[in-house]
Design an enzyme around this catalytic site. Structure first.
Site, PDB file in Angstrom:
ATOM      1  N   HIS A  46      29.601  27.907  17.500  1.00 39.40           N
ATOM      2  CA  HIS A  46      30.125  29.271  17.453  1.00 39.40           C
ATOM      3  C   HIS A  46      29.614  30.036  18.668  1.00 39.40           C
ATOM      4  O   HIS A  46      28.486  29.822  19.125  1.00 39.40           O
ATOM      5  CB  HIS A  46      29.683  29.983  16.166  1.00 39.40           C
ATOM      6  CG  HIS A  46      29.997  29.201  14.925  1.00 39.40           C
ATOM      7  ND1 HIS A  46      31.263  28.805  14.600  1.00 39.40           N
ATOM      8  CD2 HIS A  46      29.187  28.738  13.936  1.00 39.40           C
ATOM      9  CE1 HIS A  46      31.228  28.132  13.456  1.00 39.40           C
ATOM     10  NE2 HIS A  46      29.989  28.074  13.041  1.00 39.40           N
ATOM     11  N   HIS A  94      26.454  21.879  15.800  1.00 40.18           N
ATOM     12  CA  HIS A  94      26.229  21.494  14.412  1.00 40.18           C
ATOM     13  C   HIS A  94      27.454  20.842  13.794  1.00 40.18           C
ATOM     14  O   HIS A  94      28.578  21.022  14.258  1.00 40.18           O
ATOM     15  CB  HIS A  94      25.824  22.712  13.570  1.00 40.18           C
ATOM     16  CG  HIS A  94      26.866  23.784  13.500  1.00 40.18           C
ATOM     17  ND1 HIS A  94      26.996  24.751  14.472  1.00 40.18           N
ATOM     18  CD2 HIS A  94      27.839  24.042  12.589  1.00 40.18           C
ATOM     19  CE1 HIS A  94      27.984  25.565  14.151  1.00 40.18           C
ATOM     20  NE2 HIS A  94      28.523  25.155  13.008  1.00 40.18           N
ATOM     21  N   ARG A 119      35.629  23.410  18.174  1.00 34.28           N
ATOM     22  CA  ARG A 119      35.379  22.003  17.857  1.00 34.28           C
ATOM     23  C   ARG A 119      35.276  21.216  19.157  1.00 34.28           C
ATOM     24  O   ARG A 119      36.183  21.258  20.002  1.00 34.28           O
ATOM     25  CB  ARG A 119      36.519  21.432  16.998  1.00 34.28           C
ATOM     26  CG  ARG A 119      36.619  22.067  15.612  1.00 34.28           C
ATOM     27  CD  ARG A 119      37.685  21.366  14.774  1.00 34.28           C
ATOM     28  NE  ARG A 119      39.021  21.522  15.343  1.00 34.28           N
ATOM     29  CZ  ARG A 119      39.847  22.517  15.049  1.00 34.28           C
ATOM     30  NH1 ARG A 119      39.467  23.472  14.201  1.00 34.28           N
ATOM     31  NH2 ARG A 119      41.046  22.572  15.605  1.00 34.28           N
ATOM     32  N   GLU A 145      24.882  32.040  11.395  1.00 33.94           N
ATOM     33  CA  GLU A 145      24.973  31.748   9.966  1.00 33.94           C
ATOM     34  C   GLU A 145      23.716  31.030   9.485  1.00 33.94           C
ATOM     35  O   GLU A 145      22.856  30.648  10.280  1.00 33.94           O
ATOM     36  CB  GLU A 145      26.202  30.885   9.681  1.00 33.94           C
ATOM     37  CG  GLU A 145      26.173  29.535  10.377  1.00 33.94           C
ATOM     38  CD  GLU A 145      27.511  28.820  10.353  1.00 33.94           C
ATOM     39  OE1 GLU A 145      28.567  29.500  10.340  1.00 33.94           O
ATOM     40  OE2 GLU A 145      27.511  27.572  10.366  1.00 33.94           O
TER      41      GLU A 145
END
Length: 307
Positions: A101, A175, A195, A117
């Site tokens: 992100h 991640h 991605r 997050e």
């Protein structure tokens, strides 16, 4: 003011499963389809949490944030157009793509939103793996070569966590969630994901999934080597400018309320139940000035606040 409850939004995902039905005893929208995400708390233009009962029944979270902020949420809060936290439950029956992100300093230039997050492991199968950060010795050059060769797995660090573990995923941290996890995710209100690798998978027609390699390379922290699952400080699992998450184990009859009488909190029930009516998996908004909620049995909850 009593706790406010919302109707979850279920998102079909190719990597999803049916644990939202079996583990949380929920009714999913369609039988036999894979649902990978339940959006428990969300205020976005294309997705809204709707209140299920009480004085505000039928109103959206955006309505509450925009028109009833002082009485429900309190004071000294971000002056944002939308509620700044998004909470999900993730059911990963298959591996998710390797992704990142964007950090705030470059998100706007890429046309996205920053997203930090945290994950709390509600359940996992033996030997399930999370992929977080880089392996020692990996470099940007070796990672770019691995993308071309389809060998990215050799560059990323894997962890085998246990139920009840947690980890902070700051924007910029590479991640992926492996197969076999049920995860509570607390995040900034963002839906931007880049991605970079999808395990060389193709669809039924033999086409690879769309990737965002250029954007990903601009975002990845290539100095984030082999992180471990977090070690909580007291009951604090994660704290950043966007949210604070604490973990509470309540004996039967023990109660929990807002840490500050002047502000709201969100309560996610990991196990057990509260006030004989709110059950495992549910996320509640506890308005400013609310009374405490009592554990109906031995109960574990996450409490989320805005620092």
């Amino acid at each position: 003011m009593p706790a406010i409850t919302f109707k979850p939004l279920y998102m079909e995902r190719i990597w999803g499963g049916r644990q939202l039905e079996t583990f949380y005893s929920r009714s999913l929208p369609e039988a036999d389809k894979p649902f990978g995400e339940a959006w428990e708390i969300v205020d976005r233009a294309d997705a809204q949490s709707i209140v299920t009962g009480g004085e505000y029944k039928g109103m959206s979270l955006h309505d509450l944030w925009k028109n009833h902020r002082p009485e429900i949420f309190g004071s000294n809060l971000p002056d944002s157009e939308r509620f700044p936290i998004l909470i999900k439950i993730l059911d990963a029956a298959d591996d998710l793509s390797v992704q990142v992100h964007p950090p705030a300093i470059i998100a706007e230039n890429l046309g996205g939103e920053p997203k930090t997050e945290m994950w709390f492991i509600a359940d996992c199968k033996p030997d399930s793996k999370l992929y977080v950060g880089m392996k020692n010795g990996a470099t940007r050059d070796s990672f770019e070569m691995a993308i071309k060769e389809g060998s990215v797995e050799e560059q990323i660090h894997s962890i085998a966590p246990e139920k009840g573990d947690s980890i902070f995923i700051e924007s910029g941290r590479l991640h992926a969630i492996g197969a076999g996890f049920l995860i509570h995710e607390i995040q900034q209100n963002s839906d931007t994901t880049y991605r970079v690798f999808d395990w060389n998978r193709t669809d039924a027609e033999g086409n690879p999934r769309q990737l965002h390699v250029e954007q990903s390379l601009a975002c990845i922290d290539f100095h984030d080597f082999e992180p471990r699952m977090d070690q909580p400080e007291g009951n604090t699992l994660a704290e950043c400018p966007y949210f604070k998450t604490t973990l509470h184990h309540l004996a039967q009859g023990e109660s929990i309320g807002n840490p500050s009488a002047d502000q709201f909190s969100l309560i996610t029930i990991v196990s057990g139940s509260l006030d004989n009516s709110h059950t495992k998996g549910q996320t509640l908004l506890l308005p400013k000035g609310s009374g405490k909620m009592a554990a109906s049995e031995q109960t574990t909850v996450l409490q989320i606040t805005i620092p």
